[in-house]
Scaffold this motif. Structure first.
Motif, PDB file in Angstrom:
ATOM      1  N   TRP A 211       0.827  -1.341  -0.211  1.00  0.00           N
ATOM      2  CA  TRP A 211      -0.186   0.146   0.086  1.00  0.00           C
ATOM      3  C   TRP A 211       0.701   1.347   0.107  1.00  0.00           C
ATOM      4  O   TRP A 211       1.643   1.355   0.769  1.00  0.00           O
ATOM      5  CB  TRP A 211      -0.812   0.052   1.178  1.00  0.00           C
TER       6      TRP A 211
ATOM      7  N   SER B  57     -10.907  -3.344  -6.168  1.00  0.00           N
ATOM      8  CA  SER B  57      -9.845  -3.616  -6.885  1.00  0.00           C
ATOM      9  C   SER B  57     -10.509  -4.033  -8.286  1.00  0.00           C
ATOM     10  O   SER B  57     -11.435  -4.183  -8.437  1.00  0.00           O
ATOM     11  CB  SER B  57      -9.239  -5.088  -6.321  1.00  0.00           C
TER      12      SER B  57
ATOM     13  N   HIS C  44      -5.376  -2.970  -6.150  1.00  0.00           N
ATOM     14  CA  HIS C  44      -6.184  -2.323  -5.060  1.00  0.00           C
ATOM     15  C   HIS C  44      -6.326  -1.059  -4.883  1.00  0.00           C
ATOM     16  O   HIS C  44      -5.073  -0.536  -4.871  1.00  0.00           O
ATOM     17  CB  HIS C  44      -6.147  -3.210  -4.115  1.00  0.00           C
ATOM     18  N   TRP C  45      -7.427  -0.563  -4.213  1.00  0.00           N
ATOM     19  CA  TRP C  45      -7.003   0.945  -4.061  1.00  0.00           C
ATOM     20  C   TRP C  45      -8.096   0.941  -2.558  1.00  0.00           C
ATOM     21  O   TRP C  45      -9.088   0.225  -2.342  1.00  0.00           O
ATOM     22  CB  TRP C  45      -7.526   1.872  -4.764  1.00  0.00           C
ATOM     23  N   ARG C  46      -7.705   1.893  -1.712  1.00  0.00           N
ATOM     24  CA  ARG C  46      -8.374   1.959  -0.426  1.00  0.00           C
ATOM     25  C   ARG C  46      -8.358   3.480  -0.351  1.00  0.00           C
ATOM     26  O   ARG C  46      -7.031   4.252  -0.581  1.00  0.00           O
ATOM     27  CB  ARG C  46      -7.935   1.383   0.819  1.00  0.00           C
TER      28      ARG C  46
ATOM     29  N   HIS D 240      -2.879   2.602  -3.086  1.00  0.00           N
ATOM     30  CA  HIS D 240      -3.136   1.512  -4.031  1.00  0.00           C
ATOM     31  C   HIS D 240      -1.981   0.650  -3.599  1.00  0.00           C
ATOM     32  O   HIS D 240      -0.807   0.730  -3.234  1.00  0.00           O
ATOM     33  CB  HIS D 240      -3.152   2.053  -5.523  1.00  0.00           C
TER      34      HIS D 240
ATOM     35  N   TRP E 192      -6.262   8.728  -1.873  1.00  0.00           N
ATOM     36  CA  TRP E 192      -6.131   7.101  -1.984  1.00  0.00           C
ATOM     37  C   TRP E 192      -4.784   6.479  -1.778  1.00  0.00           C
ATOM     38  O   TRP E 192      -3.936   7.071  -2.604  1.00  0.00           O
ATOM     39  CB  TRP E 192      -7.082   6.611  -3.299  1.00  0.00           C
TER      40      TRP E 192
ATOM     41  N   ALA F  18     -14.996   3.582  -0.820  1.00  0.00           N
ATOM     42  CA  ALA F  18     -14.892   2.097  -0.467  1.00  0.00           C
ATOM     43  C   ALA F  18     -13.366   1.557  -1.205  1.00  0.00           C
ATOM     44  O   ALA F  18     -13.367   2.051  -2.119  1.00  0.00           O
ATOM     45  CB  ALA F  18     -16.115   1.191  -0.773  1.00  0.00           C
ATOM     46  N   ALA F  19     -13.178   0.730  -0.146  1.00  0.00           N
ATOM     47  CA  ALA F  19     -11.774  -0.050  -0.831  1.00  0.00           C
ATOM     48  C   ALA F  19     -12.501  -0.958  -1.957  1.00  0.00           C
ATOM     49  O   ALA F  19     -13.543  -1.424  -2.213  1.00  0.00           O
ATOM     50  CB  ALA F  19     -11.009  -1.127   0.162  1.00  0.00           C
TER      51      ALA F  19
END
Ligand SMILES: O=C(O)CCC(=O)C(=O)O
Ligand SMILES: [Fe+2]
Length: 203
Positions: free
Chosen positions: A119, A158, A145-147, A179, A177, A155-156
């Protein structure tokens, strides 16, 4: 090698207002470019500093840029290479498609499913206050993926990035964000990713 027509945007299964995706290269062109770049890029085992210790990166990297544009991250300096003909052609194609000009590309080689990137946000000072990054995927499909960063709503999710896919991360994605491309130990094949960036050298 390069498609003559402007590719249509892909409809993402998990849409994000700051992400756009296109199929830039068809499967055959992506495969050809993957092999040419795997063999032709001077890959290095990078390292980074965290909590006072130096760790080996879980992937290999190479940096191509205009003259004087260096890559620095966590006291890790990569050698700068000039633009090779395929990378220069890709930079033009990415600029036409996205409307953004880039002065560097960071190449990442995920040798197998164990290689990954944890991340992070590409929000270093030398990427400017509103970084825009375009990312081309080749080789094995891996999930991106992202969060949201703390305090950011959302929201997280992918997205699987298939070979030939161009992902544009528009501002303020890096400010808001994080990733990652996590390890997927079941995947045996290699993945190559090119992240086109605009670097603003710091005084
Ligand atoms: O491999 C990817 O898709 C992402 C790479 C990345 O996040 C980076 O180079 O900063
Ligand atoms: Fe990144």
């Amino acid at each position: 090698m390069l498609a003559a027509m402007t590719p249509a945007p892909l409809i993402l299964p998990a849409p994000h207002p700051l992400l756009n995706c296109w199929r830039l290269l068809d499967a055959a062109a992506a495969e050809q470019l993957f092999h040419a770049l795997c063999a032709g890029i001077p890959w290095t085992d990078g390292s980074y500093l965290a909590a006072g210790r130096r760790f080996r990166l879980p992937r290999q990297q190479a940096w191509f840029s205009d003259a004087g544009i260096d890559y620095r991250y966590a006291q890790n300096l990569l050698n700068s290479h000039g633009w090779t003909p395929p990378l220069a052609a890709l930079r033009e194609q990415v600029a036409q498609l996205t409307g953004h000009r880039f002065n560097a590309v960071l190449a990442n080689l995920y040798r197998d499913g164990e290689d990954h990137v944890g991340w992070h946000a590409d929000d270093e000072a030398d990427l400017g206050p509103a970084p825009v990054i375009a990312s081309l995927s080749l080789g094995a499909t891996r999930a991106f993926h992202w969060r949201p960063k703390p305090g950011v709503a959302g929201a997280a999710a992918s997205l699987p990035l298939e070979a030939g896919t161009l992902l544009l991360m528009r501002a303020p994605f890096q400010q808001q964000w994080e990733h990652a491309v996590p390890a997927e130990p079941d995947i045996a094949g290699a993945r190559l990713n090119l992240t086109f960036r605009r670097v603003f050298p710091q005084p």
